[in-house]
Scaffold this motif. Structure first.
Motif, PDB file in Angstrom:
ATOM      1  N   HIS A 318      24.447  38.078 100.237  1.00  0.00           N
ATOM      2  CA  HIS A 318      25.508  37.392  99.681  1.00  0.00           C
ATOM      3  C   HIS A 318      26.779  37.530 100.401  1.00  0.00           C
ATOM      4  CE1 HIS A 318      23.348  36.985  95.965  1.00  0.00           C
ATOM      5  NE2 HIS A 318      22.971  38.414  95.986  1.00  0.00           N
ATOM      6  N   SER A 319      26.906  38.503 101.139  1.00  0.00           N
ATOM      7  CA  SER A 319      28.232  39.003 102.094  1.00  0.00           C
ATOM      8  C   SER A 319      28.885  37.596 102.930  1.00  0.00           C
ATOM      9  CB  SER A 319      27.970  40.227 102.768  1.00  0.00           C
ATOM     10  OG  SER A 319      27.882  41.136 102.083  1.00  0.00           O
ATOM     11  N   SER A 320      27.519  36.986 103.627  1.00  0.00           N
ATOM     12  CA  SER A 320      28.030  35.921 104.507  1.00  0.00           C
ATOM     13  C   SER A 320      28.188  34.650 103.546  1.00  0.00           C
ATOM     14  CB  SER A 320      26.836  35.720 105.497  1.00  0.00           C
ATOM     15  OG  SER A 320      25.644  35.322 104.664  1.00  0.00           O
ATOM     16  N   SER A 321      27.766  34.599 102.474  1.00  0.00           N
ATOM     17  CA  SER A 321      27.937  33.294 101.845  1.00  0.00           C
ATOM     18  C   SER A 321      29.159  33.286 100.908  1.00  0.00           C
ATOM     19  CB  SER A 321      26.856  32.969 100.698  1.00  0.00           C
ATOM     20  OG  SER A 321      26.746  33.841  99.642  1.00  0.00           O
ATOM     21  N   ILE A 322      29.989  34.385 100.699  1.00  0.00           N
ATOM     22  CA  ILE A 322      31.297  34.430  99.961  1.00  0.00           C
ATOM     23  C   ILE A 322      32.295  34.122 100.855  1.00  0.00           C
ATOM     24  CG2 ILE A 322      32.729  36.047  98.716  1.00  0.00           C
ATOM     25  CD1 ILE A 322      30.259  37.534  97.825  1.00  0.00           C
ATOM     26  N   ASN A 323      32.978  33.029 100.338  1.00  0.00           N
ATOM     27  CA  ASN A 323      34.061  32.570 101.079  1.00  0.00           C
ATOM     28  C   ASN A 323      35.361  32.567 100.139  1.00  0.00           C
ATOM     29  OD1 ASN A 323      36.201  31.636 102.976  1.00  0.00           O
ATOM     30  ND2 ASN A 323      35.156  29.610 103.019  1.00  0.00           N
ATOM     31  N   VAL A 324      36.232  33.628 100.158  1.00  0.00           N
ATOM     32  CA  VAL A 324      37.379  33.646  99.107  1.00  0.00           C
ATOM     33  C   VAL A 324      38.621  32.749  99.663  1.00  0.00           C
ATOM     34  CG1 VAL A 324      38.925  34.962  98.064  1.00  0.00           C
ATOM     35  CG2 VAL A 324      36.746  35.657  98.584  1.00  0.00           C
ATOM     36  N   ARG A 325      38.940  31.702  98.953  1.00  0.00           N
ATOM     37  CA  ARG A 325      39.995  30.679  99.260  1.00  0.00           C
ATOM     38  C   ARG A 325      41.038  31.161  98.208  1.00  0.00           C
ATOM     39  NH1 ARG A 325      37.444  25.139  97.662  1.00  0.00           N
ATOM     40  NH2 ARG A 325      36.842  26.402  95.956  1.00  0.00           N
ATOM     41  N   PRO A 326      42.166  31.765  98.763  1.00  0.00           N
ATOM     42  CA  PRO A 326      43.252  32.178  97.969  1.00  0.00           C
ATOM     43  C   PRO A 326      43.862  31.081  97.164  1.00  0.00           C
ATOM     44  CG  PRO A 326      43.695  32.352 100.408  1.00  0.00           C
ATOM     45  CD  PRO A 326      42.494  32.030 100.104  1.00  0.00           C
ATOM     46  N   LEU A 327      43.784  30.792  95.980  1.00  0.00           N
ATOM     47  CA  LEU A 327      44.291  30.055  94.996  1.00  0.00           C
ATOM     48  C   LEU A 327      44.348  28.625  95.533  1.00  0.00           C
ATOM     49  CD1 LEU A 327      48.095  32.060  94.598  1.00  0.00           C
ATOM     50  CD2 LEU A 327      45.979  32.045  93.084  1.00  0.00           C
ATOM     51  N   ARG A 328      43.353  28.109  95.975  1.00  0.00           N
ATOM     52  CA  ARG A 328      42.851  26.747  96.320  1.00  0.00           C
ATOM     53  C   ARG A 328      41.389  26.491  95.676  1.00  0.00           C
ATOM     54  NH1 ARG A 328      46.200  23.272  97.710  1.00  0.00           N
ATOM     55  NH2 ARG A 328      44.746  22.223  98.594  1.00  0.00           N
ATOM     56  N   TYR A 329      41.575  26.366  94.278  1.00  0.00           N
ATOM     57  CA  TYR A 329      40.538  25.838  93.434  1.00  0.00           C
ATOM     58  C   TYR A 329      40.459  24.630  92.899  1.00  0.00           C
ATOM     59  CZ  TYR A 329      39.624  30.897  94.118  1.00  0.00           C
ATOM     60  OH  TYR A 329      39.372  32.024  94.440  1.00  0.00           O
ATOM     61  N   PHE A 330      41.467  24.336  91.858  1.00  0.00           N
ATOM     62  CA  PHE A 330      41.491  22.957  91.334  1.00  0.00           C
ATOM     63  C   PHE A 330      42.861  22.182  91.952  1.00  0.00           C
ATOM     64  CE2 PHE A 330      39.123  25.399  88.509  1.00  0.00           C
ATOM     65  CZ  PHE A 330      38.097  24.683  88.250  1.00  0.00           C
ATOM     66  N   GLU A 331      43.708  22.650  93.013  1.00  0.00           N
ATOM     67  CA  GLU A 331      44.911  22.003  93.308  1.00  0.00           C
ATOM     68  C   GLU A 331      44.659  20.753  93.866  1.00  0.00           C
ATOM     69  OE1 GLU A 331      43.935  25.062  93.774  1.00  0.00           O
ATOM     70  OE2 GLU A 331      45.372  26.597  93.021  1.00  0.00           O
ATOM     71  N   ASP A 332      43.630  20.316  94.334  1.00  0.00           N
ATOM     72  CA  ASP A 332      43.085  19.114  94.896  1.00  0.00           C
ATOM     73  C   ASP A 332      43.211  18.235  93.673  1.00  0.00           C
ATOM     74  OD1 ASP A 332      42.968  20.017  97.223  1.00  0.00           O
ATOM     75  OD2 ASP A 332      40.892  19.963  97.355  1.00  0.00           O
ATOM     76  N   VAL A 333      42.933  18.500  92.368  1.00  0.00           N
ATOM     77  CA  VAL A 333      42.973  17.790  91.276  1.00  0.00           C
ATOM     78  C   VAL A 333      44.371  17.603  90.825  1.00  0.00           C
ATOM     79  CG1 VAL A 333      42.351  17.602  89.047  1.00  0.00           C
ATOM     80  CG2 VAL A 333      40.940  18.663  90.280  1.00  0.00           C
ATOM     81  N   THR A 334      45.261  18.540  91.027  1.00  0.00           N
ATOM     82  CA  THR A 334      46.671  18.163  90.866  1.00  0.00           C
ATOM     83  C   THR A 334      47.152  17.332  91.785  1.00  0.00           C
ATOM     84  OG1 THR A 334      47.050  20.624  90.083  1.00  0.00           O
ATOM     85  CG2 THR A 334      48.971  19.466  90.816  1.00  0.00           C
ATOM     86  N   ALA A 335      46.811  17.313  93.007  1.00  0.00           N
ATOM     87  CA  ALA A 335      47.275  16.190  94.227  1.00  0.00           C
ATOM     88  C   ALA A 335      46.890  15.071  93.903  1.00  0.00           C
ATOM     89  CB  ALA A 335      46.894  16.804  95.320  1.00  0.00           C
ATOM     90  N   ALA A 336      45.660  14.917  93.140  1.00  0.00           N
ATOM     91  CA  ALA A 336      44.973  13.484  92.691  1.00  0.00           C
ATOM     92  C   ALA A 336      45.915  12.897  91.661  1.00  0.00           C
ATOM     93  CB  ALA A 336      43.585  13.565  92.774  1.00  0.00           C
ATOM     94  N   VAL A 337      46.025  13.903  90.694  1.00  0.00           N
ATOM     95  CA  VAL A 337      46.672  13.398  89.423  1.00  0.00           C
ATOM     96  C   VAL A 337      48.211  13.018  90.066  1.00  0.00           C
ATOM     97  CG1 VAL A 337      47.752  13.898  87.161  1.00  0.00           C
ATOM     98  CG2 VAL A 337      45.355  14.518  87.923  1.00  0.00           C
TER      99      VAL A 337
END
Length: 552
Positions: A318-337
């Motif tokens: 698991h360690s190598s597959s976990i990539n924490v993106r600080p506060l960047r989950y649904f922001e692309d949806v906000t940008a699209a809207v």
């Protein structure tokens, strides 16, 4: 005699101002009696010097009025014994009435005036005019105060003549004196002619009244139509905007639902991973405790005996597959809207301009009168250019697509769905609405000046200008004119000019064709209803040229 006495008493006890029986009688210093209110009102109208309305005697200062009780009692007693106002058959003349010229004392109201006698008569004194043969030819009219105006001031004669030269009434002596040699006729003859003119004027006025009443009715219908159209449009607009709002709300709900669904999926996946990691941590801690305990074993043989039983540490998945993106989950949806919102704002801004202009350009005024002079027509002149995509392949366009000529061979034009195939015809690029004017110069015979809807057929016999209900055409031959619409022909009797003017008032449904020369001669006018924008058109025969003129 008894009736005469009653009449005398009525005059005796009547107020000379209101001509009625005395009410609250007062007697002024000169001895004349009046109603208190009548004399007070009379004196109030005077400025400083107060006088008697009958004898005109003046009084300074204004007399103090005291009710004459004896006269008041006497009037009351006479009323009780049968004395009333003037009998119904005796109508005494008031201040505004025409009085009988024969009556003595208190005069009765005249019911007729005689233009021969120049006198007015009450019903009693008129009887002689009705009975005596000598008066049968006298002209009786409604009572008039202006009878003396019929007397010639110069000759003291009745003016029975009319001078047409000086436009005035005259007497017979005037006609042989200062009006000698003038155009004179009898007043009766002039009246007959003027009466005829009067009746014609009345007919014109009555006709105009009828026309204006029709226009008022049309205007009322226009107001009702405007109100109905506005109300219906507001209703329809509100419905459409409500549907748009509902659609946006639906899309908002869909986005929200998708976000929440994806949120649950991602959170569940993360929690599952978190649980696996926590289990791994527990296992690692247990192993760490075992290893620690083994490391503290002092017995070497025991240490070596237990060491091989410890399995090797497995590699983490698991360690190598976990990539924490600080506060960047649904922001692309906000940008699209946000991008959708910006696009919608741009669309609304552009379309709002169109909607606003459409509302502003609603023309609810009555159509203006059609111009009369060529200069007036020029106020509505428009430049017409021809659309090459609509022209038959044997038509050659030139002069910046204003001129068209029929050629012997087809031109190298590509096929186009708007092209006329069976008639030598072409339409303008410009759509025509509002008020427009243009002129066509022809060279040769067989020119068709037309207007047509955009959806006119482009092939077949019915595609010819004037042969369908979507076009209106004026066909010019060397010696004849004819107008065509919906395959119906109307012959026109007029000289054929080389230049034809076309005036269109789209909203009023007016289409007029004119012969253009020093003056504008109307050839044919159409009154109809245009439901679509129109396009100017030309149809030509072999060897013929037509050109839309540049108007200055």
């Amino acid at each position: 005699m008894a009736q005469k006495g009653v009449d005398l008493d009525q005059e005796t006890f009547s107020c000379s101002i209101c001509l009625d029986l005395l009410k609250d009688p007062v007697t002024i210093p000169c001895g004349h009696s009046y109603c208190m209110k009548c004399i007070q009102g009379f004196w109030d109208a005077e400025e400083k010097i107060h006088s008697c309305p009958q004898c005109r005697k003046t009084f300074i200062p204004r007399p103090v009025l005291v009710k004459n009780t004896m006269l008041a009692d006497l009037v009351d007693q006479l009323k009780k014994t049968g004395l009333q106002a003037a009998p119904a058959d005796l109508c005494y003349a008031g201040p505004e009435d025409v009085v009988c010229d024969v009556c003595t004392g208190r005069k009765l109201k005249a019911i007729k005036s005689c233009l021969i006698c120049l006198a007015s008569y009450c019903e009693k004194h008129l009887q002689s005019h009705l009975d005596a043969a000598a008066f049968k030819k006298h002209k009786l009219v409604e009572p008039s105060k202006n009878l003396q105006e019929n007397i010639c001031s110069r000759h003291d004669e009745v003016m029975k003549m009319f001078c047409r030269t000086d436009k005035k009434c005259i007497c017979y002596l005037c006609s042989v004196d200062e009006h000698r040699g003038h155009d004179t006729v009898s007043a009766a003859a002039e009246r007959t002619e003027r009466q005829r003119e009067l009746e014609e004027s009345q007919q014109q006025i009555q006709q105009r009244i009828q026309d204006r009443e029709k226009e008022v009715k049309l205007l009322q219908q226009e107001v009702e139509a405007i109100n109905h159209s506005a109300d219906q449009t507001v209703k329809d607009s509100e419905k459409i905007f409500t549907e748009m709002i509902r659609l946006i709300q639906k899309r908002s709900s869909d986005v929200k639902q998708q976000i929440r669904s994806q949120q649950q999926t991602e959170v569940s996946r993360v929690k599952d991973l978190q649980e696996e990691l926590e289990q791994e941590i527990t296992e690692l801690k247990r192993r760490d405790a075992e290893l620690k305990q083994l490391s503290f074993t002092e017995d070497h043989s025991q240490f070596l005996l237990n060491y091989p039983s410890l399995p090797p540490l497995s590699e983490s998945t698991h360690s190598s597959s976990i990539n924490v993106r600080p506060l960047r989950y649904f922001e692309d949806v906000t940008a699209a809207v946000s991008e959708l919102r910006d696009k919608l704002q741009d669309i609304l801004r552009e379309e709002w301009t169109n909607i606003s202009l459409t509302v502003t350009h609603v023309d609810v005024l009555l159509p203006e009168p059609e111009p009369k002079s060529r200069a007036d027509f020029f106020k509505y002149s428009c430049q017409i250019t021809l659309d090459p995509n609509t022209g038959n392949r044997q038509l050659l366009l030139s002069e910046e697509n204003r001129k068209v000529t029929v050629m012997e061979k087809p031109q190298s034009e590509s096929d186009h769905p708007d092209r006329f195939t069976d008639w030598f015809q072409v339409l303008s690029r410009e759509s025509l609405t509002g008020r427009c004017y243009w002129e066509v110069e022809r060279r040769g015979t067989g020119v068709c000046v037309a207007v047509a809807n955009k959806n006119i057929s482009r092939s077949g016999d019915e595609s010819g200008f004037g042969l369908n209900d979507k076009s209106w055409s004026l066909v010019c031959f060397p010696d004849s004119f004819s107008f065509h619409h919906n395959n119906i022909k109307y012959s026109i009797s007029a000289p054929v000019p080389s230049r034809v003017g076309v005036y269109l008032d789209h909203r009023a449904g007016v289409l007029s064709f004119y012969s253009v020369s020093e003056s504008m001669t109307l050839l044919h006018r159409v009154q109809t209803t245009f439901t679509q924008p129109l396009y100017a058109g030309l149809g030509l025969g072999y060897g013929v040229t037509g050109e839309f003129c540049k108007l200055k």
